[in-house]
Scaffold this motif. Structure first.
Motif, mmCIF file in Angstrom:
data_model
loop_
_atom_site.group_PDB
_atom_site.id
_atom_site.type_symbol
_atom_site.label_atom_id
_atom_site.label_comp_id
_atom_site.label_asym_id
_atom_site.label_seq_id
_atom_site.Cartn_x
_atom_site.Cartn_y
_atom_site.Cartn_z
ATOM 1 N N VAL A 103 0.738 -1.088 0.012
ATOM 2 C CA VAL A 103 0.213 0.069 -0.128
ATOM 3 C C VAL A 103 0.891 1.232 0.074
ATOM 4 C CG1 VAL A 103 -1.877 1.250 1.292
ATOM 5 C CG2 VAL A 103 -1.749 -1.305 1.179
ATOM 6 N N PRO A 104 0.768 2.212 -0.734
ATOM 7 C CA PRO A 104 1.463 3.292 -0.818
ATOM 8 C C PRO A 104 1.525 4.357 0.266
ATOM 9 C CG PRO A 104 -0.362 3.454 -2.247
ATOM 10 C CD PRO A 104 -0.298 2.364 -1.858
ATOM 11 N N ALA A 105 2.585 4.623 0.613
ATOM 12 C CA ALA A 105 2.628 5.442 2.169
ATOM 13 C C ALA A 105 2.493 7.115 1.596
ATOM 14 C CB ALA A 105 4.093 5.272 2.579
ATOM 15 N N VAL A 106 1.433 7.408 1.186
ATOM 16 C CA VAL A 106 1.136 8.811 0.705
ATOM 17 C C VAL A 106 0.553 9.480 2.040
ATOM 18 C CG1 VAL A 106 0.060 10.495 -0.876
ATOM 19 C CG2 VAL A 106 1.130 8.276 -1.686
ATOM 20 N N PRO A 107 0.914 10.568 2.627
ATOM 21 C CA PRO A 107 0.499 11.241 3.680
ATOM 22 C C PRO A 107 -0.863 11.974 3.288
ATOM 23 C CG PRO A 107 2.919 11.838 3.672
ATOM 24 C CD PRO A 107 2.522 11.117 2.482
ATOM 25 N N ASP A 108 -1.833 12.230 4.242
ATOM 26 C CA ASP A 108 -3.072 12.302 4.181
ATOM 27 C C ASP A 108 -2.749 14.105 4.626
ATOM 28 O OD1 ASP A 108 -5.748 13.691 4.568
ATOM 29 O OD2 ASP A 108 -6.481 11.465 4.478
ATOM 30 N N GLN A 109 -2.862 14.920 3.457
ATOM 31 C CA GLN A 109 -2.450 16.220 4.028
ATOM 32 C C GLN A 109 -3.667 16.889 4.824
ATOM 33 O OE1 GLN A 109 0.295 17.429 3.384
ATOM 34 N NE2 GLN A 109 1.145 15.833 1.840
ATOM 35 N N GLN A 110 -4.678 16.839 4.899
ATOM 36 C CA GLN A 110 -5.781 17.111 5.765
ATOM 37 C C GLN A 110 -5.607 16.671 7.010
ATOM 38 O OE1 GLN A 110 -7.958 19.688 4.940
ATOM 39 N NE2 GLN A 110 -8.272 19.685 7.074
ATOM 40 N N VAL A 111 -5.147 15.530 7.458
ATOM 41 C CA VAL A 111 -5.087 14.797 8.664
ATOM 42 C C VAL A 111 -3.713 15.325 9.302
ATOM 43 C CG1 VAL A 111 -4.374 12.841 9.859
ATOM 44 C CG2 VAL A 111 -6.077 12.725 8.281
ATOM 45 N N VAL A 112 -2.703 15.694 8.315
ATOM 46 C CA VAL A 112 -1.416 16.011 8.687
ATOM 47 C C VAL A 112 -1.750 17.798 9.375
ATOM 48 C CG1 VAL A 112 0.759 17.150 8.021
ATOM 49 C CG2 VAL A 112 -0.003 14.596 7.576
ATOM 50 N N ALA A 113 -2.448 18.465 8.435
ATOM 51 C CA ALA A 113 -2.833 19.916 8.703
ATOM 52 C C ALA A 113 -3.534 19.812 10.010
ATOM 53 C CB ALA A 113 -3.701 20.407 7.581
ATOM 54 N N ASP A 114 -4.455 19.189 10.242
ATOM 55 C CA ASP A 114 -5.489 18.802 11.625
ATOM 56 C C ASP A 114 -4.500 18.775 12.621
ATOM 57 O OD1 ASP A 114 -7.598 19.710 10.163
ATOM 58 O OD2 ASP A 114 -8.380 17.576 10.073
ATOM 59 N N PHE A 115 -3.679 17.677 12.546
ATOM 60 C CA PHE A 115 -2.619 17.369 13.686
ATOM 61 C C PHE A 115 -1.734 18.655 13.949
ATOM 62 C CE2 PHE A 115 1.475 15.791 14.964
ATOM 63 C CZ PHE A 115 1.277 15.300 16.162
ATOM 64 N N LEU A 116 -1.232 19.247 12.934
ATOM 65 C CA LEU A 116 -0.351 20.315 13.455
ATOM 66 C C LEU A 116 -1.274 21.574 14.158
ATOM 67 C CD1 LEU A 116 1.691 20.790 10.208
ATOM 68 C CD2 LEU A 116 2.400 19.950 12.225
ATOM 69 N N ASP A 117 -2.274 21.809 13.506
ATOM 70 C CA ASP A 117 -3.000 22.960 14.195
ATOM 71 C C ASP A 117 -3.842 22.666 15.727
ATOM 72 O OD1 ASP A 117 -2.897 24.410 11.679
ATOM 73 O OD2 ASP A 117 -4.749 23.699 11.075
ATOM 74 N N THR A 118 -4.281 21.376 15.730
ATOM 75 C CA THR A 118 -4.961 21.104 17.105
ATOM 76 C C THR A 118 -4.346 19.715 17.675
ATOM 77 O OG1 THR A 118 -6.626 19.695 15.964
ATOM 78 C CG2 THR A 118 -7.127 21.870 16.018
ATOM 79 N N GLY A 119 -3.665 19.054 17.195
ATOM 80 C CA GLY A 119 -3.143 17.704 18.031
ATOM 81 C C GLY A 119 -4.014 16.707 17.840
ATOM 82 N N ALA A 120 -5.035 16.801 16.663
ATOM 83 C CA ALA A 120 -6.126 15.935 16.494
ATOM 84 C C ALA A 120 -5.446 14.337 16.002
ATOM 85 C CB ALA A 120 -7.249 16.322 15.605
ATOM 86 N N CYS A 121 -5.673 13.519 16.547
ATOM 87 C CA CYS A 121 -5.249 12.283 15.920
ATOM 88 C C CYS A 121 -6.109 11.009 16.294
ATOM 89 C CB CYS A 121 -3.743 11.984 15.926
ATOM 90 S SG CYS A 121 -3.032 11.739 17.691
ATOM 91 N N ASP A 122 -6.392 9.902 15.478
ATOM 92 C CA ASP A 122 -7.192 8.900 15.850
ATOM 93 C C ASP A 122 -8.320 9.177 16.380
ATOM 94 O OD1 ASP A 122 -4.572 7.938 15.643
ATOM 95 O OD2 ASP A 122 -4.505 6.726 17.438
ATOM 96 N N ALA A 123 -9.070 10.451 15.857
ATOM 97 C CA ALA A 123 -10.397 10.632 16.362
ATOM 98 C C ALA A 123 -11.393 10.306 15.313
ATOM 99 C CB ALA A 123 -10.312 12.410 16.506
ATOM 100 N N SER A 124 -11.065 9.817 14.321
ATOM 101 C CA SER A 124 -11.772 9.245 13.209
ATOM 102 C C SER A 124 -11.210 8.151 12.378
ATOM 103 C CB SER A 124 -12.240 10.475 12.097
ATOM 104 O OG SER A 124 -10.979 10.560 11.315
ATOM 105 N N ASP A 125 -11.977 7.946 11.266
ATOM 106 C CA ASP A 125 -11.408 6.710 10.731
ATOM 107 C C ASP A 125 -10.393 6.806 9.764
ATOM 108 O OD1 ASP A 125 -12.816 8.004 8.834
ATOM 109 O OD2 ASP A 125 -13.510 6.199 7.607
ATOM 110 N N ARG A 126 -10.026 8.267 9.727
ATOM 111 C CA ARG A 126 -8.891 8.716 8.613
ATOM 112 C C ARG A 126 -7.496 8.424 9.503
ATOM 113 N NH1 ARG A 126 -10.453 13.864 5.406
ATOM 114 N NH2 ARG A 126 -8.395 13.460 4.318
#
Length: 632
Positions: free
Chosen positions: A132-155
């Motif tokens: 499976v290609p290891a392409v970063p999800d830019q929206q998840v990365v942006a949310d993580f940088l802004d608020t620290g959100a991770c593992d909060a949804s299926d993404r």
């Protein structure tokens, strides 16, 4: 913790790669293949369960016979039940795909749908290993940088991967169907007292003490239970003792985690592995803690328990708090980041540097801690991105160039990292003498202009550069960072920089070049592959290049033999934009040809030696042998 995997319509090599990537979760592998589907479980004692024609693999505690009976009666929602967390993959021959279930906050499950098939695993790395290609999800990365959100949804942090949420049941086929019951099966929050009773069981327990009433309540509960407990209070100071081990941390947890507290928990668990079986911690609730617990348990055999996550949010922990041993205040994120300033600066400046992040970095180093959490997230993210960066190509061998009618072998010389204020001639002399030992043909010394500028102190940390109005105008026209435009203006003028940017915007490249001076063109941004100050600062042009070249020659005269020095034709200070200094009896035009193509690169090779290759003797035609036939 066991490692689960499943594949449909994938080649056997993908199944092998997936199983190998789960090696940290168990020494043995069990597989079951039925048609195009393969189920895998990796553990100390792996078991593939076969009941009523169905095949299942489980990570956690689950009564499979009861679950399958409920599954037959209620459908997919029957795969959830009971108080214990678990993850399950089920293959039903009556269905085309797979059933995935995660009871409570059970172990994670990830899945991917590709053009060829379906893949499921306990860790994203296993799916990446399977292709499976290891392409970063830019929206998840942006949310993580802004608020620290991770593992909060299926993404996930990967575009192609999704996760099964706690208390969710999915049917995975051509489409993903959610069969989660309307009533959540996740355990209800309990009182603080009950949460502590649930967390404390006989065995080798450890308590990581921190300041606050929750930690004091956890400590008091272990004391009241009269169970021998290992008290761990010194781990809070671990990051202050040296460099953060973020490379191994990110390798263990897989995807970035948002705070220093998660790192401290991980660091504590790996240091006490083998001494305890479970570690109690007063960390506040967080969606990422289940992943942290799963990775720590699979890597180090330490079960993480967080009573505060199980208790109601309004629980009064102060009533349960007792006096406990003195605990040093934990290190603040800002203090830790200041101690690793150069590494943090490299994370902020490389890739696609954000103007806001550069400003936050400068404020942090000036004493403002307000952006420390955001910078820590950016720092961890940089280590995660580096794991998926393309491999660095191997160092090229010494290359040959033809100049002045001869072939010259260019040999890069690796030295110590040069810092501002270093005596450049003395730093280079020994390395040059060792490399040039026994030279019998003419040779030249080429010194990197960037290295000369660094030792002269003409490298400035990015966060110390304040862009002016002209620099912001240039940035708006060209898109380059304003601090880089300001650095170029410092070696020229604002009017020249604006006119060059304006002409460039109109695609008048030749006219734009007329406005840019050689010093402005020599300004170089921070480079990730560079070493020392050039990695986190803007490097300007060198000064007094002729004098530097002469000093290098004078120093080499003291360390070379007379024969070697007699063959030394000169020393040049060379940059990507041309010759910045020259000294010696040779020809500067020849040196300009020898310095083409940036022979220094971004390696730790601030000096390159160009050796003339021996001339080959000219071939003369051999004389013909006299003919034995007599002439007529």
């Amino acid at each position: 913790m066991a490692g689960l995997g499943a594949l449909i319509s994938c080649p056997p090599s993908a199944a092998d790669a997936l199983a190998d990537a789960l090696a940290a979760r168990g020494s043995d592998v069990a597989r079951h293949r039925a048609g195009s589907a393969t189920l895998i479980v990796r553990a100390a004692l792996p078991i593939v369960h076969e009941l009523d024609g169905c095949v299942a693999v489980v990570d956690g505690v689950a009564e499979l016979s009861a679950l399958l009976s409920a599954y037959r009666q209620k459908g997919p929602s029957g795969l959830l039940g009971g108080p214990d967390p678990y993850a399950l993959i089920l293959r039903d021959p009556k269905r085309h795909g797979l059933m995935l279930a995660r009871n409570g906050d059970g172990p994670p499950l990830y899945y991917a749908q590709t053009v060829t098939g379906i893949l499921v695993a306990s860790e994203p790395e296993a799916l990446l290993a399977a292709g499976v290609p290891a392409v970063p999800d830019q929206q998840v990365v942006a949310d993580f940088l802004d608020t620290g959100a991770c593992d909060a949804s299926d993404r996930t942090f990967y575009t192609a991967l999704r996760r099964v949420l706690p208390g969710q049941v999915l049917a995975l086929d051509i489409e993903v169907t959610d069969h989660t019951p309307a009533v959540s099966r996740r355990p209800r929050a309990m009182s603080a007292r009950m949460a502590l009773r649930w967390a404390i069981t006989p065995g080798r327990l450890g308590v990581r003490l921190t300041q606050g009433p929750v930690s004091a309540a956890v400590y008091g509960a272990t004391e009241a239970a009269e169970i021998p407990v290992k008290v761990i209070a010194e781990s809070a100071q671990a990051p202050l003792a040296g460099k953060l081990d973020l490379a191994e941390y990110v390798a263990d947890v897989g995807e970035p985690l948002p705070d220093l507290e998660s790192y401290l928990i991980w660091d504590t668990a790996r240091r006490v592995a083998g001494e305890i079986d479970a570690l109690l911690d007063a960390a506040p609730p967080g969606t990422h803690l289940a992943r942290l617990a799963d990775r720590v348990g699979s890597r180090y055999g330490v079960e993480l328990r967080f009573p505060r996550c199980d208790a109601a949010a309004d629980a009064d922990w102060s009533e349960l708090a007792v006096s406990m041993p003195p605990v040093a205040p934990p290190p603040s994120t800002a203090d830790v980041l200041r101690r690793i300033g150069p590494d943090l600066a490299a994370s902020v400046l490389h890739g696609a540097p954000s103007v806001a992040a550069v400003g936050q970095l400068g404020a942090l180093l000036d004493g403002d801690p307000s952006a420390a959490e955001a910078l820590f997230r950016r720092h961890v993210l940089a280590y995660w991105l580096a794991r998926h960066a393309p491999a660095t190509p191997a160092e090229p061998p010494p290359d040959d160039v033809v100049a002045g009618g001869r072939t010259w072998r260019r040999t890069p010389v690796e030295t110590d990292i040069l810092q501002p204020g270093d005596p450049l001639p003395e730093k280079l002399a020994w390395y040059v003498a060792e490399t040039a030992s026994g030279a019998t043909e003419p040779w030249y010394v080429l010194v990197s202009a960037k290295a000369v500028a660094v030792t002269q102190g003409r490298v400035r940390p990015v966060w110390e550069i304040t862009p002016g109005i002209a620099a912001r105008c240039v940035s708006a026209l060209t898109g380059e960072p304003p601090w880089l435009a300001q650095s170029a203006i410092a070696y020229g003028s604002g009017s020249r920089a604006i006119m060059a940017a304006f002409c460039g915007r109109l695609r008048l490249a030749r006219l734009a070049d007329r406005f840019v001076t050689a010093p402005m063109r020599a300004v170089r941004p921070p480079r990730d592959a560079a070493a020392g100050a050039g990695r986190i600062g803007v490097t300007g042009p060198p000064r007094y290049g002729d004098d530097v070249a002469q000093e290098v020659l004078d120093t080499l005269a003291k360390v070379l033999t007379e024969a070697e020095y007699a063959q030394l034709a000169g020393c040049a200070v060379v940059g990507p934009t041309g010759l910045w200094g020259w000294a010696g009896p040779g020809t500067p035009d020849l040196v300009s040809a020898l310095g083409t193509g940036d022979p220094f690169g971004d390696r730790r090779t601030p000096v390159v030696l160009a050796f003339a290759q021996p001339l080959r003797a000219a071939r003369t035609p051999a004389g013909r042998k006299p003919s034995r036939r007599p002439r007529r």
